[in-house]
Scaffold this motif. Structure first.
Motif, PDB file in Angstrom:
ATOM      1  N   THR A   1       8.175   3.652   1.943  1.00 36.45           N
ATOM      2  CA  THR A   1       7.899   4.825   2.780  1.00 36.45           C
ATOM      3  C   THR A   1       7.786   4.516   4.267  1.00 36.45           C
ATOM      4  OG1 THR A   1       6.883   5.959   0.908  1.00 36.45           O
ATOM      5  CG2 THR A   1       6.352   6.787   3.104  1.00 36.45           C
TER       6      THR A   1
ATOM      7  N   TYR B   1       2.546   1.117  -0.284  1.00 38.98           N
ATOM      8  CA  TYR B   1       3.321   2.273   0.167  1.00 38.98           C
ATOM      9  C   TYR B   1       4.789   2.234  -0.228  1.00 38.98           C
ATOM     10  CZ  TYR B   1      -0.793   2.272   3.152  1.00 38.98           C
ATOM     11  OH  TYR B   1      -2.080   2.224   3.609  1.00 38.98           O
ATOM     12  N   GLY B   2       5.226   1.139  -0.825  1.00 40.53           N
ATOM     13  CA  GLY B   2       6.635   1.022  -1.165  1.00 40.53           C
ATOM     14  C   GLY B   2       7.481   1.009   0.096  1.00 40.53           C
TER      15      GLY B   2
ATOM     16  N   GLU C   1       3.865  -3.167   1.434  1.00 34.49           N
ATOM     17  CA  GLU C   1       4.951  -2.923   0.481  1.00 34.49           C
ATOM     18  C   GLU C   1       4.405  -2.545  -0.899  1.00 34.49           C
ATOM     19  OE1 GLU C   1       8.369  -5.596  -1.478  1.00 34.49           O
ATOM     20  OE2 GLU C   1       8.435  -5.483   0.720  1.00 34.49           O
ATOM     21  N   ASP C   2       3.355  -3.231  -1.357  1.00 38.16           N
ATOM     22  CA  ASP C   2       2.767  -2.903  -2.656  1.00 38.16           C
ATOM     23  C   ASP C   2       2.085  -1.537  -2.635  1.00 38.16           C
ATOM     24  OD1 ASP C   2       3.625  -5.259  -3.789  1.00 38.16           O
ATOM     25  OD2 ASP C   2       1.704  -6.302  -3.519  1.00 38.16           O
TER      26      ASP C   2
END
Length: 138
Positions: free
Chosen positions: A25, A22-23, A19-20
């Protein structure tokens, strides 16, 4: 579906959560794939994809310091990855192998610049020939 997994292929070995790094995506891509499968193939496949958690592959050639060759790594990964496990996959690179990356970069550059689909391929080839002739005359 034979293998029920979604692999994230990233040449960086920087330790971060997906999550940190690639957000949203991976989840957005997973959603697009599942909707396609729902609409075009079979609802069961879309449901399977929705339950899969994308995992980052831990390739032995990953490098936390190389921040400039992502495109070269991406091209090589697309050429060599056939869905095998990370332990069975050998893309021909080694961690810290700048010579191998340089050879691949030159090869990809030559292919891009001289391919007939490139609108400027003839001009590019003529420039190289002219440069070579200038070097030989010196």
């Amino acid at each position: 579906m034979v293998r029920k997994r979604i692999d994230i292929i990233d040449n960086s070995s920087v330790v971060m959560t997906n999550e940190d790094k690639y957000g949203a995506t991976p989840e957005v891509l997973k959603d697009f794939l599942s909707v396609f499968l729902d609409d075009e193939v079979d609802l069961r496949y879309g449901a399977v994809v929705r339950r899969i958690i994308p995992r980052r592959m831990q390739m032995r050639w990953r490098d936390a310091r190389n921040k400039v060759d992502c495109g070269v790594f991406a091209m090589r990964h697309m050429e060599s990855f056939l869905g095998e496990s990370v332990t069975a996959w050998d893309c021909g690179l080694q961690k810290g192998d700048t010579g191998g990356l340089d050879l691949l970069r030159r090869s990809y550059m030559r292919q891009i610049l001289t391919n007939e689909i490139n609108a400027h391929h003839h001009k590019n080839i003529c420039s190289v020939v002219g440069y070579r002739d200038d070097i030989e005359q010196r």
